[in-house]
Design a protein around this motif. Sequence first.
Motif, PDB file in Angstrom:
ATOM      1  N   MET A  37       0.838  -1.165   0.000  1.00 50.42           N
ATOM      2  CA  MET A  37       0.000   0.000   0.000  1.00 50.42           C
ATOM      3  C   MET A  37       0.891   1.239   0.000  1.00 50.42           C
ATOM      4  O   MET A  37       1.876   1.302   0.717  1.00 50.42           O
ATOM      5  CB  MET A  37      -0.907  -0.004   1.243  1.00 50.42           C
ATOM      6  N   LYS A  38       0.541   2.193  -0.816  1.00 46.73           N
ATOM      7  CA  LYS A  38       1.282   3.459  -0.907  1.00 46.73           C
ATOM      8  C   LYS A  38       0.457   4.559  -0.254  1.00 46.73           C
ATOM      9  O   LYS A  38      -0.762   4.575  -0.348  1.00 46.73           O
ATOM     10  CB  LYS A  38       1.541   3.838  -2.361  1.00 46.73           C
ATOM     11  N   HIS A  39       1.132   5.486   0.419  1.00 46.17           N
ATOM     12  CA  HIS A  39       0.481   6.627   1.063  1.00 46.17           C
ATOM     13  C   HIS A  39       1.072   7.907   0.492  1.00 46.17           C
ATOM     14  O   HIS A  39       2.178   8.295   0.882  1.00 46.17           O
ATOM     15  CB  HIS A  39       0.700   6.600   2.583  1.00 46.17           C
ATOM     16  N   PRO A  40       0.386   8.555  -0.435  1.00 41.92           N
ATOM     17  CA  PRO A  40       0.937   9.791  -1.007  1.00 41.92           C
ATOM     18  C   PRO A  40       0.745  10.982  -0.060  1.00 41.92           C
ATOM     19  O   PRO A  40      -0.251  11.075   0.651  1.00 41.92           O
ATOM     20  CB  PRO A  40       0.130   9.974  -2.285  1.00 41.92           C
ATOM     21  N   PHE A  41       1.721  11.855  -0.044  1.00 40.49           N
ATOM     22  CA  PHE A  41       1.645  13.118   0.684  1.00 40.49           C
ATOM     23  C   PHE A  41       1.928  14.216  -0.324  1.00 40.49           C
ATOM     24  O   PHE A  41       2.745  14.043  -1.223  1.00 40.49           O
ATOM     25  CB  PHE A  41       2.670  13.153   1.827  1.00 40.49           C
ATOM     26  N   HIS A  42       1.264  15.359  -0.175  1.00 37.80           N
ATOM     27  CA  HIS A  42       1.399  16.436  -1.155  1.00 37.80           C
ATOM     28  C   HIS A  42       1.728  17.747  -0.466  1.00 37.80           C
ATOM     29  O   HIS A  42       1.283  18.000   0.657  1.00 37.80           O
ATOM     30  CB  HIS A  42       0.102  16.599  -1.954  1.00 37.80           C
ATOM     31  N   LEU A  43       2.478  18.567  -1.152  1.00 40.58           N
ATOM     32  CA  LEU A  43       2.811  19.896  -0.675  1.00 40.58           C
ATOM     33  C   LEU A  43       2.726  20.843  -1.860  1.00 40.58           C
ATOM     34  O   LEU A  43       3.190  20.520  -2.956  1.00 40.58           O
ATOM     35  CB  LEU A  43       4.229  19.920  -0.096  1.00 40.58           C
TER      36      LEU A  43
END
Length: 152
Positions: free
Chosen positions: A1-7
């Motif tokens: 499972m991948k957990h994307p984070f954005h800025l």
Amino acid sequence: MKHPFHLKAVWNGGRNSEGHIDAGGLKTIISIPQEMGGPGTGTNPDEMLLGAASTCYLITLVAMLERSDITPQDMTLESEAIVDVTNNVFSYERIVHKPRIVLKADATEAELTKAERLAHMAEESCMISRAVAGNVSIETQPIIVTAGGNAV
């Protein structure tokens, strides 16, 4: 499972201007620190890397203590980062975590010892520590005491 984070970042102007970042729960002004010749408004990458390493360490430590059935009565963390500047080359050299874990007054010697061991293991388990491994030295200097004052 991948957990994307954005800025999302916005920067208007030159080197001595400031920008703004929005990373979900983190919304702040950014600039170059005064110590490095900038305006020093808001936060900066050095503080943010220290914040990422410190909060990751703290959350990892809390989870490890909980899984070991150790509930601190109180816990604080002080962390320090050292940035070296040699010949105008900036190097993030070292991070030192200093957790202070206070266990219940009747904590056993085994619980104190285990809490200290977990304080060191948490740094090795933290994903931010692993991400910077080989580039930044990370040290842990825990203080483990009971509410009654006994220490490891």
